[in-house]
Design an enzyme around this catalytic site. Sequence first.
Site, PDB file in Angstrom:
ATOM      1  N   HIS A  45      15.915  44.196 -39.051  1.00 16.73           N
ATOM      2  CA  HIS A  45      15.838  44.226 -40.510  1.00 16.73           C
ATOM      3  C   HIS A  45      16.007  45.653 -41.033  1.00 16.73           C
ATOM      4  O   HIS A  45      16.852  45.916 -41.895  1.00 16.73           O
ATOM      5  CB  HIS A  45      14.489  43.659 -40.939  1.00 16.73           C
ATOM      6  CG  HIS A  45      14.376  43.365 -42.397  1.00 16.73           C
ATOM      7  ND1 HIS A  45      14.932  42.249 -42.986  1.00 16.73           N
ATOM      8  CD2 HIS A  45      13.770  44.047 -43.404  1.00 16.73           C
ATOM      9  CE1 HIS A  45      14.676  42.251 -44.285  1.00 16.73           C
ATOM     10  NE2 HIS A  45      13.976  43.336 -44.563  1.00 16.73           N
TER      11      HIS A  45
ATOM     12  N   ASP B 206      16.856  40.486 -36.541  1.00 18.72           N
ATOM     13  CA  ASP B 206      15.938  40.593 -37.676  1.00 18.72           C
ATOM     14  C   ASP B 206      14.818  39.569 -37.512  1.00 18.72           C
ATOM     15  O   ASP B 206      15.055  38.365 -37.539  1.00 18.72           O
ATOM     16  CB  ASP B 206      16.708  40.341 -38.975  1.00 18.72           C
ATOM     17  CG  ASP B 206      15.911  40.677 -40.231  1.00 18.72           C
ATOM     18  OD1 ASP B 206      14.666  40.685 -40.146  1.00 18.72           O
ATOM     19  OD2 ASP B 206      16.527  40.929 -41.276  1.00 18.72           O
TER      20      ASP B 206
ATOM     21  N   CYS C  52      17.256  42.269 -49.039  1.00 18.32           N
ATOM     22  CA  CYS C  52      16.055  41.501 -48.729  1.00 18.32           C
ATOM     23  C   CYS C  52      15.706  40.583 -49.913  1.00 18.32           C
ATOM     24  O   CYS C  52      16.520  39.795 -50.355  1.00 18.32           O
ATOM     25  CB  CYS C  52      14.913  42.444 -48.358  1.00 18.32           C
ATOM     26  SG  CYS C  52      13.468  41.639 -47.644  1.00 18.32           S
TER      27      CYS C  52
END
Length: 479
Positions: free
Chosen positions: A333, A305, A150
Amino acid sequence: MNPFVRALDMQRKQWERSTELIEKASSTPSGAETMAEVKVGQTPSEVVYEENKLKLLHYEATTEEQHDVPILIVYALINRPYILDLQSDRSVVRTLLDNGFDVYLIDWGEPSKLDSSLTLDDYVNRYVDNCVDVVRERSGQDSINVLGYCMGGTMSVMYAAHHPDKVRNLGLMAAGLCFGGDSGVLELWGDDEYYTPGAVTDTFGNVPAEFLDIGFALMDPVDNFVTKYLRLYDNIEREEFVENFARMEQWIGDGIDVAGTTYQQFLEEIYQKNSLMKNELHLDGKHVDLAEIDMPVLQIIGEYDHLIPPEASKGFNEVLDTEVTTMEFPTGHIGLSVSSKSHAELWPQVCEWFVERSDVDGAEAEAAAEPEQSQLPSDETESDDPVDDAAEAEQLDDADEVDVDDSEASGDEDTEDAEPTIETVNGIGPKRAERLRESGIESLEDLVDTDVDYVAAEVDVSPDRVEDWVSQARDLLDR
């Protein structure tokens, strides 16, 4: 239907429903006790380095032998890193260990008010660099594998551009890298027309975890505030379901504040200005030059995501002049980390990619090999596991493929027998090779005999990088 029969049937159904409610109510205390007792982040580790709030964790090996090159996981600055080690059978950390990797992870801790002035440069060129140096020293390797998750993936790109000699392979997992107007709700909400990050940091200093949590939750309010609790109620009698639900809730509710200056820089430079994608980002005055990223890159992307849509990652491949492999998996995600299907189908592919590039002897030959496109089996059964629910696993029923796209694959089975060309030199991909040829450098001989400063100016890289290319060319020509 006879009205008397209908009335009796309705009464029967009411009694059945009442009995079900009583049974579920009787299960609630034990369910609550189960939720209170769950454990997360259980893979054994030791702290091998500390600086300010961060701790560098080194995980205990699970295999007798490990690959030569270790992996350092650079986690995001939001939430705790145990989402990568949620439970033993759905742990990214455990999967890497079981595949023979020596695994380290940066746990950032929570910044205090005194840390509100920390910048992206502090995190990238101070904290990450110090951790990389510790791992290099402990492993005896000049360069290591870096896997960024991320926001940690975005910072890993910055790090690789500033310190390419220390990164052997770069893995990017759900990394936000390019925001040109088609990268989802967060990009829209963060647009400078609607949002001023400085107003938040001026008010709070560090950005509160609660502020971030409510923003993420509002991206899917029905599921986050209603549906998931209905699923819990329907499965309250199932101990395994309740345990998994509790693990996810513990992580979701365990947010941490983000250093104010870093938050403002990240929103303004990465989201609003798209500076990284445009190759215009500077950290403390030093250019984050994407041309310096010459190591193999792996992009791990969740097809569904909603936080970092595929468009926010895949477009970045176009600006990299190196070997890039993309693995796009039908999950979200969180699902990249905790979905049972991700661990069954995606992570074996990820581990194989790193394995081919993590043994020092013969690793260069392996890195030049063409990866095959993977056709993974699909699981047609629908899961009601709360971890899979949180990972958008209900969207996986009809999906059966990991899309592997290697931009450097030649498709030529006779590659090993071919004469070396300028593309054979590590760090010269198709784009740089094209610019070199436009400058009159057609072959390895031309590269060896040319002026270093001239090449550096023509290709827009440092003279040191060109000298490395020339040295490789001499070795290939046996000069």
